[in-house]
Design a protein around this motif. Structure first.
Motif, PDB file in Angstrom:
ATOM      1  N   GLU A  76      45.677  42.325  43.870  1.00 15.18           N
ATOM      2  CA  GLU A  76      44.819  41.349  43.343  1.00 15.18           C
ATOM      3  C   GLU A  76      45.102  41.118  41.833  1.00 15.18           C
ATOM      4  O   GLU A  76      45.170  40.064  41.107  1.00 15.18           O
ATOM      5  N   LYS A  79      47.652  38.659  40.409  1.00 11.64           N
ATOM      6  CA  LYS A  79      47.198  37.481  40.465  1.00 11.64           C
ATOM      7  C   LYS A  79      46.956  36.631  39.382  1.00 11.64           C
ATOM      8  O   LYS A  79      46.330  37.402  38.213  1.00 11.64           O
ATOM      9  N   CYS A  83      43.101  31.377  38.357  1.00 10.19           N
ATOM     10  CA  CYS A  83      42.870  30.880  39.716  1.00 10.19           C
ATOM     11  C   CYS A  83      42.322  31.548  40.623  1.00 10.19           C
ATOM     12  O   CYS A  83      41.883  31.106  41.680  1.00 10.19           O
ATOM     13  N   HIS A  84      42.172  32.728  40.476  1.00 10.32           N
ATOM     14  CA  HIS A  84      41.477  33.645  41.418  1.00 10.32           C
ATOM     15  C   HIS A  84      40.435  34.349  40.969  1.00 10.32           C
ATOM     16  O   HIS A  84      39.485  34.764  41.916  1.00 10.32           O
TER      17      HIS A  84
END
Length: 215
Positions: A76, A79, A83-84
């Motif tokens: 994670e 990323k 965006c996340h």
């Protein structure tokens, strides 16, 4: 008081519960950002330190105890943050501010809106997390606009997180180029509302982790 089952899920969840239970009263008293920063300092930093560490770096050794959680965490944080993780459009960045322009100056002078750029979609979550961790751990936190003391305190529009440029530190450590200007700081900015949304997403992510212990 019941013991914590762990400091990766249980502890930050309890922190967020305290925030939710006391938020209305702190908002009435104009202390909601104080509460937010108090909760974030431990609810973000403690799990982050335990999950990012190598086994020999943290006495809890959670990265060995919870291998599946560590694997998901590593995936994670590579990323895109925007965006996340970074909901909202108030995540901004100012790169490489001279230390002389910060020390002894009001935050309004060096964190002014026209100097900010939107946080790039290419910036990895790990970079932003490390920035937040550093600022929260070292007290490099400011709020904008600044209170001059000449009138009623203004509403806090932006939380400002400061971190010495990592690249400059690496030059000093690896190359020993003492003549290089190391007095540069990167500035991360976000509204209290968007920072709260991030903190809630962070705790939600922690609660999704598999804390099955290693065999």
């Amino acid at each position: 008081m019941s013991s914590y089952t762990n400091f990766i899920k249980d502890f930050p969840t309890r922190c967020l519960e305290l925030f939710d239970k006391t938020f209305d009263q702190t908002r009435i008293n104009g202390r909601e950002v104080t509460l937010l920063l108090s909760i974030a300092t431990v609810a973000f930093n403690i799990p982050f330190e335990r999950l990012r560490a190598k086994p020999e770096k943290h006495p809890a050794d959670d990265v060995t105890r919870y291998p599946e959680a560590k694997k998901k965490f590593d995936k994670e944080i590579n990323k895109s943050f925007r965006c996340h993780w970074g909901q909202g459009d108030t995540w901004k960045f100012i790169e490489g501010v001279d230390g002389k322009d910060i020390r002894g100056c009001q935050v309004d002078q060096w964190a002014r809106p026209e100097a900010r750029e939107s946080l790039s979609n290419k910036k990895e979550a790990n970079s932003v997390f490390s920035h937040l961790r550093n600022a929260l751990a070292h007290g490099s936190i400011f709020t904008y606009p600044n209170y001059s003391g000449t009138s009623a305190p203004p509403q806090i529009e932006t939380i400002v997180f400061l971190r010495q440029c990592r690249e400059r530190k690496e030059i000093e450590k690896c190359c020993q180029e003492r003549d290089v200007d190391l007095d540069k700081y990167d500035v991360l900015l976000v509204s209290p509302q968007d920072f709260l949304a991030f903190l809630k997403k962070w705790v939600e992510f922690l609660n999704s982790l598999d804390l099955s212990t290693s065999p």
